[in-house]
Design an enzyme around this catalytic site. Structure first.
Site, PDB file in Angstrom:
ATOM      1  N   ARG A  33      94.184  30.255  -9.364  1.00  0.00           N
ATOM      2  CA  ARG A  33      94.939  29.413  -8.172  1.00  0.00           C
ATOM      3  C   ARG A  33      95.248  30.456  -7.208  1.00  0.00           C
ATOM      4  O   ARG A  33      95.403  31.510  -7.389  1.00  0.00           O
ATOM      5  CB  ARG A  33      96.267  28.832  -8.743  1.00  0.00           C
ATOM      6  CG  ARG A  33      97.253  28.587  -7.469  1.00  0.00           C
ATOM      7  CD  ARG A  33      98.434  28.135  -8.182  1.00  0.00           C
ATOM      8  NE  ARG A  33      99.449  27.820  -7.022  1.00  0.00           N
ATOM      9  CZ  ARG A  33     100.441  28.721  -6.815  1.00  0.00           C
ATOM     10  NH1 ARG A  33     100.658  29.766  -7.442  1.00  0.00           N
ATOM     11  NH2 ARG A  33     101.302  28.176  -5.868  1.00  0.00           N
ATOM     12  N   ARG A  70     111.521  24.439   6.778  1.00  0.00           N
ATOM     13  CA  ARG A  70     112.133  25.872   6.556  1.00  0.00           C
ATOM     14  C   ARG A  70     112.842  26.325   7.555  1.00  0.00           C
ATOM     15  O   ARG A  70     112.811  25.910   8.848  1.00  0.00           O
ATOM     16  CB  ARG A  70     110.741  26.865   6.331  1.00  0.00           C
ATOM     17  CG  ARG A  70     109.828  26.748   5.314  1.00  0.00           C
ATOM     18  CD  ARG A  70     108.637  27.675   5.155  1.00  0.00           C
ATOM     19  NE  ARG A  70     107.982  27.582   3.838  1.00  0.00           N
ATOM     20  CZ  ARG A  70     108.258  28.433   2.896  1.00  0.00           C
ATOM     21  NH1 ARG A  70     109.383  29.213   2.867  1.00  0.00           N
ATOM     22  NH2 ARG A  70     107.585  28.020   1.686  1.00  0.00           N
ATOM     23  N   LYS A 219     101.157  17.908  -6.486  1.00  0.00           N
ATOM     24  CA  LYS A 219     102.375  18.969  -6.880  1.00  0.00           C
ATOM     25  C   LYS A 219     103.448  18.222  -6.611  1.00  0.00           C
ATOM     26  O   LYS A 219     103.804  17.532  -5.679  1.00  0.00           O
ATOM     27  CB  LYS A 219     102.217  20.064  -5.942  1.00  0.00           C
ATOM     28  CG  LYS A 219     101.204  20.907  -6.154  1.00  0.00           C
ATOM     29  CD  LYS A 219     101.301  22.160  -5.584  1.00  0.00           C
ATOM     30  CE  LYS A 219     102.594  23.028  -5.736  1.00  0.00           C
ATOM     31  NZ  LYS A 219     102.508  24.141  -5.146  1.00  0.00           N
ATOM     32  N   THR A 277     105.566  27.195 -12.737  1.00  0.00           N
ATOM     33  CA  THR A 277     106.703  27.962 -12.718  1.00  0.00           C
ATOM     34  C   THR A 277     107.667  28.537 -13.574  1.00  0.00           C
ATOM     35  O   THR A 277     108.024  28.056 -14.386  1.00  0.00           O
ATOM     36  CB  THR A 277     107.681  26.916 -11.508  1.00  0.00           C
ATOM     37  OG1 THR A 277     107.040  25.973 -10.794  1.00  0.00           O
ATOM     38  CG2 THR A 277     108.819  27.641 -10.646  1.00  0.00           C
TER      39      THR A 277
END
Length: 483
Positions: A33, A70, A219, A277
């Site tokens: 990945r 963000r 995702k 994760t």
């Protein structure tokens, strides 16, 4: 060859030497990945080149940055961040111009936040390390009260649980990396923060314009993605359960339940599912994982996921090869628990696009239970037969002859599938002879072994149409006499 659950390792351009990638591969890695959020196309190209020097069987996945909120950059006097104490008032504003933040106003990179975020909403910064609560709205500014102390740093992630915000599906940076992925013939794009099927379709439109075989992995890392999982599964190739942001968006105690829900839906839909994760997070700095981490990996494998993923453990950890080897050992141990990890023959046949292939796949896996079968052998043009066989989670290896290299690598994410590239055969008998000789040469099969062959009488493009059981010697004799 002795494990069925696939392992994905995240690789950074700072540590992607050929010898390093080969060590990961030999330890049990099936796919690499690349996280586009942390490198340039030039750095990503370096990783791809080195992966392909190791093996053409390794799949390559590129993450998009995706639609996310963000904190903007900081003014020079606040380059170390803005300290906040519990009870402090923090002024937040959205901006389309990337205005720098300071202790007067913290800017977010989306101009719509003022209209979208209601009073009472929670704003979580840096994966929930700092929680703010919106206590008022005035003149385009959200007035927030800090619920705990911390530091607001530049470019940190912002989550606003339960509040849908109309962010673009694909950023300009994502466009750049998707075009790069097409040029580099990457295998998968893992699109971040998928909320609805439209986010997936936006990526697929770019791929279709270039006639690219790249597949999209969605995702799932927010509440919207969970709520819309059925429509997402209708259009995506597979799912990644990205538990980092998901753990910020929903209560932590809901993560195991949600993970099981998503895994089951993917298996029923014959779609690869990846768990990601912090699976062996301790191994970033330590040579041994915690028992809780081992249990987490084991639990995912007991849930019958197709693949488990390592992030920081292999991208910047001190023990990357050991982390892959540890995950492979756990996979082998759990897969060998035949009492609690048997085939899934009661699988619901939902979201299937070929009823015959689905029924033959179920019968092939059932035959492996009732007879001393050593392996299942198939050929496939699109990978569909391989994915259907993977969904039933049989305990015998499936050797899939693929007539496209891209399909061979795509099956690197499917449970129990060992994909092999071969030039298209003239007929079924030629395919069968070629693969049986290949497997015998490598000592993976012997003349006496009983195998199941799932094949098609009308060419690979028409799908599977029959199932045949016999030992290798008899199947070879029959194929030679017909050919």
């Amino acid at each position: 060859m002795d494990k069925k659950t696939k392992i994905i390792a995240t690789v950074s351009d700072r540590h992607c030497e050929v010898e390093f990638i080969r060590a990961l591969y030999e330890a049990g890695m099936n796919a690499v990945r690349i996280n586009s959020a942390h490198l340039t196309p030039e750095g990503a190209t370096k990783i791809v080149d080195n992966v392909r020097k190791v093996s053409e069987n390794i799949a390559i996945i590129i993450d998009t940055k995706g639609p996310e909120i963000r904190v903007t950059g900081m003014k020079p006097s606040f380059e170390n961040g803005i300290p906040v104490a519990a009870g402090d008032t923090v002024r937040m504003r959205g901006t389309a111009d990337d205005l720098p933040s300071d202790d007067g106003t913290v800017y977010l990179n989306d101009a719509s936040v003022y209209d979208a975020v209601p009073e009472g909403a929670a704003i979580l910064i840096d994966d929930g390390e700092l929680e703010l609560r919106v206590v008022g709205k005035r003149d385009g500014t959200l007035l927030c009260e800090a619920q705990n102390g911390g530091v607001i740093k530049a470019r940190k992630s912002v989550n606003i649980p339960g509040v849908p915000i109309d962010l673009p599906s694909i950023t300009e940076r994502d466009h750049t990396f998707i075009r790069w992925a097409i040029d580099m013939d990457i295998d998968f794009i893992a699109h971040s923060f998928v909320r609805t099927k439209n986010d997936v379709l936006a990526v697929k439109r770019i791929l279709e314009e270039r006639n690219s075989p790249i597949k999209v992995i969605s995702k799932i890392e927010n509440r919207e993605g969970i709520d819309n999982i059925d429509e997402i599964l209708d259009v995506t190739y597979g799912i990644m359960v990205a538990r980092g942001d998901l753990g910020v968006e929903i209560p932590a105690e809901r993560i195991p339940v949600t993970q099981r829900l998503l895994v089951n839906k993917c298996i029923e839909s014959k779609k690869p599912v990846i768990i990601a994760t912090q699976m062996l997070h301790t191994m970033i700095d330590h040579p041994r994982p915690t028992r809780a981490e081992i249990s987490d990996v084991a639990n995912a494998i007991y849930q019958r996921v197709d693949a488990v993923m390592l992030s920081g453990e292999t991208a910047n950890g001190q023990y990357p090869v050991e982390a892959v080897a540890t995950m492979a050992r756990v996979a082998r141990e759990i897969e060998n628990d035949e009492v609690n990890n048997g085939p899934n023959l009661d699988l619901n046949l939902v979201r299937i696009n070929n009823e015959i292939t689905a029924q033959l796949s179920r019968s092939a896996v059932r035959a492996c239970i009732n007879l001393p079968v050593k392996a299942i052998v198939i050929d496939t043009l699109s990978g569909r037969t391989g994915r259907y066989l993977a969904a039933f989670r049989g305990q015998k290896p499936v050797y899939a002859v693929c007539y496209r290299r891209s399909v061979m690598r795509q099956l690197a994410l499917s449970y129990g599938i060992h994909a092999i590239y071969c030039e298209p055969a003239i007929n079924h008998e030629s395919f069968l002879l070629n693969i049986l000789y290949y497997l015998e040469d490598r000592k993976w099969l012997s003349k006496e072994d009983l195998i199941v062959v799932v094949g098609g009488s009308f060419g690979a493009s028409k799908g599977a149409s029959f199932l045949e059981i016999g030992n290798v010697l008899n199947l070879e004799h029959k194929a030679m006499s017909i050919r």
